[in-house]
Design an enzyme around this catalytic site. Structure first.
Site: not given
Ligand code: 13P
Length: 347
Positions: A183, A225
């Site tokens: 991510e 992600k």
């Molecule tokens: P949000 O969808 O609230 O941004 O959270 C996703 C997430 O896992 C952030 O690390």
């Protein structure tokens, strides 16, 4: 040089495929205790290990959630907790065909330099932690890196340091039979334009995928992600739904290799309806041209309505579960490009 293939290659491929199966997406329930406390306090709920357990149990056991949810990202505290009747939350997920995941980074810390940039930590002891999480049933693991857009930032040093850590964590995950959900989030905070976000996202993804290649991460067993390419929350003129969808997918198509296991999005501070509309437009306009499935991995955009209902007195469990499953269903439709505002109104 012979290509390195992780021992668990087939399992990794299968897990990644299941995470982004058609019509399904991942719910993020991995807020750290500090973040969870902030979210609970905002709706008048007390945050203790027990209230956090009750709340996450509510979501994990929500009737029909498994129709739309392929897996859940848990926090270290949560993966060790159980339902009221003594079943681990991991088992509760597995019994309904949802894949348990785990957040493994230990947080984004300030980088030296005082420019407001962050560097994610958590590599020390990670091999041992992953082995334990695999034993507990986790089959994918998330690591969040944070890129901030601001005056003179991001710097190349921030991109590179975060991408390098992401690649090292991803390689360790695959060695353990765990799919890395990488991510590299570009924050929505600020007044930047969508074009500025596009430039930063493109640079970020190019550096991340270069590092993944250098660490021999198997892309088929990896899920990205990502944040969307979107105007800053305080931008004087914010781009509309179609523009967000097109700029996001164009950028992904330029930077993300076709072999990747799948793409999921974070909501990152967008409203819940907006998050569904953006995902829907991407799939409606692009799904026939992208090599990977694109779906959701939201925390706030899936949970907020449920949290608003449950928060004040922790009693309206069934109602909160319905609100959560409704958002899951809206995003399931969006992941197929079949969502519309009429579906929202049917609620
Ligand atoms: P949000 O969808 O609230 O941004 O959270 C996703 C997430 O896992 C952030 O690390």
């Amino acid at each position: 040089m012979t290509a390195y293939v992780p021992q668990h290659a087939e399992e990794l491929r299968e897990t990644a495929r299941a995470m982004v199966a058609p019509g399904k997406g991942v719910v993020a329930l991995d807020e750290s205790n500090a973040t969870c406390t902030k979210r609970f306090e905002a709706v008048g709920a007390q945050s203790t290990a027990e209230t956090r357990r009750q709340y996450r149990q509510l979501l994990i056991t929500a009737p029909e959630a498994e129709k739309y949810i392929s897996g859940a990202i848990l926090f270290d505290e949560t993966i060790r907790q159980s339902t009221d009747d003594g079943k681990t939350l991991v088992k509760a997920l597995q019994e309904r065909g949802m894949i348990p995941g785990i957040k493994v980074d230990t947080g984004a810390k300030d980088m030296p330099g005082g420019r407001g940039e962050k560097m994610t930590e958590g590599l020390d002891g990670l091999r041992e932690r992953l082995a334990e999480y695999y034993q507990m049933g986790a089959r994918f693991a998330k690591w969040r890196a944070v890129i901030t857009i601001g005056d003179g930032i991001p710097t190349i040093g921030c991109y590179k340091a975060n991408a390098h850590a992401l690649a090292r964590y991803a390689a360790l995950c695959q060695e353990a039979g765990i799919v890395p959900m990488i991510e590299p989030e570009v924050l929505i905070d600020g007044s930047h334009s969508i074009e500025h976000c596009r430039e930063v996202t493109e640079q970020n993804l190019r550096i991340v995928f270069r590092e993944l290649a250098e660490q021999e991460v198997m892309l088929e067993g990896t899920v990205l992600k990502t944040s969307m390419v979107i105007s800053g929350l305080k931008a004087p003129q914010r781009a509309g739904v179609v523009e967000v969808a097109d700029r996001t997918v164009e950028t992904l198509m330029r930077c993300v290799p076709p072999a990747l296991g799948g793409v999921v999005f974070l909501s990152g501070g967008q409203g819940h309806v907006e998050s569904s509309a953006h995902l829907n437009a991407m799939n409606q306009r692009w799904a026939d041209r992208t090599p990977w499935n694109m779906t959701f991995s939201y925390a706030r955009a899936l949970q907020q309505p449920a949290l608003d209902i449950w928060g004040p007195d922790n009693s309206k469990v069934a109602e909160a579960q319905k609100a959560f499953v409704f958002r899951a269903k809206m995003n399931s439709l969006a992941s197929r490009g079949e969502y519309s505002e009429a579906h929202e109104k049917a609620a």
